[in-house]
Enzyme design. Sequence first.
Site, PDB file in Angstrom:
ATOM      1  N   HIS A  52      -5.135  -0.707   1.167  1.00 47.60           N
ATOM      2  CA  HIS A  52      -3.942  -1.513   0.891  1.00 47.60           C
ATOM      3  C   HIS A  52      -2.940  -1.453   2.044  1.00 47.60           C
ATOM      4  O   HIS A  52      -2.033  -2.284   2.109  1.00 47.60           O
ATOM      5  CB  HIS A  52      -3.325  -1.186  -0.477  1.00 47.60           C
ATOM      6  CG  HIS A  52      -2.479   0.033  -0.580  1.00 47.60           C
ATOM      7  ND1 HIS A  52      -2.926   1.224  -1.099  1.00 47.60           N
ATOM      8  CD2 HIS A  52      -1.187   0.248  -0.248  1.00 47.60           C
ATOM      9  CE1 HIS A  52      -1.948   2.110  -1.088  1.00 47.60           C
ATOM     10  NE2 HIS A  52      -0.880   1.548  -0.568  1.00 47.60           N
ATOM     11  N   ASP A 111      -9.841   3.145  -1.881  1.00 46.18           N
ATOM     12  CA  ASP A 111      -8.712   2.603  -1.124  1.00 46.18           C
ATOM     13  C   ASP A 111      -8.619   3.177   0.297  1.00 46.18           C
ATOM     14  O   ASP A 111      -7.710   3.937   0.605  1.00 46.18           O
ATOM     15  CB  ASP A 111      -7.424   2.876  -1.917  1.00 46.18           C
ATOM     16  CG  ASP A 111      -6.280   1.973  -1.482  1.00 46.18           C
ATOM     17  OD1 ASP A 111      -6.394   1.350  -0.409  1.00 46.18           O
ATOM     18  OD2 ASP A 111      -5.282   1.895  -2.214  1.00 46.18           O
ATOM     19  N   SER A 123       1.320   6.420   1.274  1.00 47.74           N
ATOM     20  CA  SER A 123       0.045   5.716   1.226  1.00 47.74           C
ATOM     21  C   SER A 123      -0.682   5.862   2.551  1.00 47.74           C
ATOM     22  O   SER A 123      -0.093   5.645   3.602  1.00 47.74           O
ATOM     23  CB  SER A 123       0.267   4.234   0.958  1.00 47.74           C
ATOM     24  OG  SER A 123       0.552   4.020  -0.389  1.00 47.74           O
TER      25      SER A 123
HETATM   26  N1  ARG Z   1       0.283   1.579  -6.026  1.00 44.98           N
HETATM   27  C1  ARG Z   1      -0.031   1.744  -4.637  1.00 44.98           C
HETATM   28  C2  ARG Z   1       1.156   2.291  -3.895  1.00 44.98           C
HETATM   29  O1  ARG Z   1       2.236   1.798  -3.873  1.00 44.98           O
HETATM   30  C3  ARG Z   1      -0.440   0.486  -3.973  1.00 44.98           C
HETATM   31  C4  ARG Z   1      -1.672  -0.114  -4.494  1.00 44.98           C
HETATM   32  C5  ARG Z   1      -1.904  -1.497  -3.963  1.00 44.98           C
HETATM   33  N2  ARG Z   1      -2.829  -2.174  -4.861  1.00 44.98           N
HETATM   34  C6  ARG Z   1      -2.529  -3.185  -5.673  1.00 44.98           C
HETATM   35  N3  ARG Z   1      -3.406  -3.499  -6.585  1.00 44.98           N
HETATM   36  N4  ARG Z   1      -1.414  -3.889  -5.608  1.00 44.98           N
HETATM   37  O2  ARG Z   1       1.076   3.264  -3.245  1.00 44.98           O
END
Ligand code: ARG
Length: 723
Positions: free
Chosen positions: A84, A221, A658
């Site tokens: 991501h 991911d 992330s």
């Molecule tokens: N929840 C994750 C974060 O902010 C990002 C995941 C991105 N994936 C998605 N399906 N929008 O760290």
Amino acid sequence: MKKWIISAAALALSAPFSLALADEGMWQPHQLPDIKEQLVAAGLKLNPDDMSDLSKFPMNAIISLGGCTASFISDQGLVVTNHHCAYGSIQHNSSEKNNLLANGFVAKTKQEELAAAPGSRVYITESLTDVTAEVTGGISAKLTGNDYYQAIENNRKALVADCEIDDDYRCSVSSFHSGASYVLIKLLTIRDVRLAYAPPSSIGKFGGDTDNWQWPRQTGDWAFYRAYVGKDGKPADYNTDNVPYSNKAFLKVNAAGVDEGDYVMVLGYPGSTNRYRTAVEVENNFTWAYPKAKLYREEYIDVIKQNSEPGSDQRIKYASNIASLANYAKNYGSMVESYNKGDMLVRKQQLESDLVNWLATDADMNAQYGGTLVTLNKLIEQSDETKERDLLLSYMGRTTMMSVAEGLLRLSHEQAKPDAQREPGYQERDLKRYEQSITSVNSRYVADIDKALIKHFLAKYVYLPMEQRVATFDKFFNITGKDLSKANAKIDQMYANTELGELDTRLAMMKMSEKEMRASSDPFVQYAVSQFDYNMAEEKRSKSLSGQLQQVRPEYMSAVIAFKKSREEAVYADANSTLRITFGNVKGYSPRDGLIAKPFTTTEGMLAKYIPDDDEFDLPLKLREAIKEKRYGSYANAKLNSVPVNYLSTLDITGGNSGSPTLNAKGEFVGLVFDGVYESIIGDWDYDPKYKRAIHVSSPFMLWVMDEVDGAENLIKEMEIVR
Ligand code: ARG
């Protein structure tokens, strides 16, 4: 500029703690020697003193992508981060016909690697220097508001200018504890970044927005970039002659991953947290700002979807935009839910009254800080007066044509000034970046979608309380009362006639004087001209408020820090996108009464979620077959009788972490952090060890997919793997 000879408030945080720290805290590198005992007791095998040295392993393998974290994973500039985090670059290289988002991408050789999205960078933190005295010292005590803000800003700009000796470095001054201390950060900046590998979204984004922020989770991911430099080893613009960066250190990959209870740590760049906000701010955010922003984000996504077919070029152009809108819509929703179920506000209020009572027991303290909270809250309430309008305009401002035109006009205005006096973002040092962002517009803009978005938010704008409406805005669009018929016709005309959709036009405008810009007949430039004075006045108003806050917040923080210390509570600075360390263990949790979440998920669990041809739960045939036949080779975990896909830990992380590597006690790579569980999201405001769990993708799963499914053996060979 002395390294860590520190101001009074900051002193409190570098003091050692006698208490057990639990897992809470995002520690600055220089704090590690002070929490040495806790780190060793938790299981760390590396020397904590070494870890505070940015030029030593493992810190020199940790990098920032700006907004996400990453790390070097080979000695040839290979970089691992989240799928991501590389999403924008994968999207940038995708089209309806060659959809890398859907199909994934493996460069079998370095020659096949693809340029990342324009503006992509790899940042390596070279030094952190306390500059509190340089930033806040020497400012006349008489300055307030906008003048104080500008004085701070000027000191920051001067430090940055001194630090940026050439194009290879990017420097910034970050504020800690809301301005109680300031740190100058020097980053080596690599500007030729290429995409080396990404799994298909059916692995990299498996579970989509349904599973996002949730456990149990089975998302692959991760993705790989490679950093390139000129033949002289120095950062250079993209060029086919460039060579892979030969980084000083890299992480070894542990192929076995982790077990329940193992020590793990994450080194990375957490974006922001709000753990020291006042009850007034808490209440306003949770009862107003978050619910509203969630709604606006969902509507924004709906408008994009209504105006583009899935899989079309149009939809691909908005893929990144949709993902980030959805990510935070869900994030806000979770926080509001947790807030409504919990007692955070009551506890904040209690803490504040305890603080006030504690201050009252000491005459000096009380004289200095007794009134600070009241002053602070007054300022906060002041900034709330036009909140409906400000939020709405900020979502309208996310659209492309309006923001591009306003930016270009502002650039022409700033460029007339001497460089040092220009607004940050428009200085010489920013222009390359500016050009790149203006170039990348073409891969993320569709006129019909942009238009539909503006019309959507305009229809809400007319319902604002009359005193919050902007006269110049109403005038430009011919809005009377709630009647939008003329405005909508005007908007159609604007999109029909604007040339800002053309790259050449935008680039030419980057060179224009303010006078030339003001004379432009482009309808969006005219719009920008019509709003210019209003925007400048608003900016001044907001800077003035910021200046007042910059004076009061550090005072408040000093009081809070002293109070917390008196209660032997851990004090660390809120996240601010600077390098931090958090440590803890692999551990499950109980999301609610009657449920226990195990710390691992498996490939079988992934297969169980498979829904053929589904947007979110489809899986590649090769992966399904490999799971069915249990072709796990050396990547299998005996206890699980499977390959662990994702795991949970107690680490204290937030957005910006992330892509951060997860390291075991020996500093080996055991996966990437990529998310937090649903119940943990409110932790940005209110840490709770019961619910705070990070979600990681495991190193064995990454290797297994690369090996067995995606055919990325070349990268496996390149990495140093501990088996
Ligand atoms: N929840 C994750 C974060 O902010 C990002 C995941 C991105 N994936 C998605 N399906 N929008 O760290």
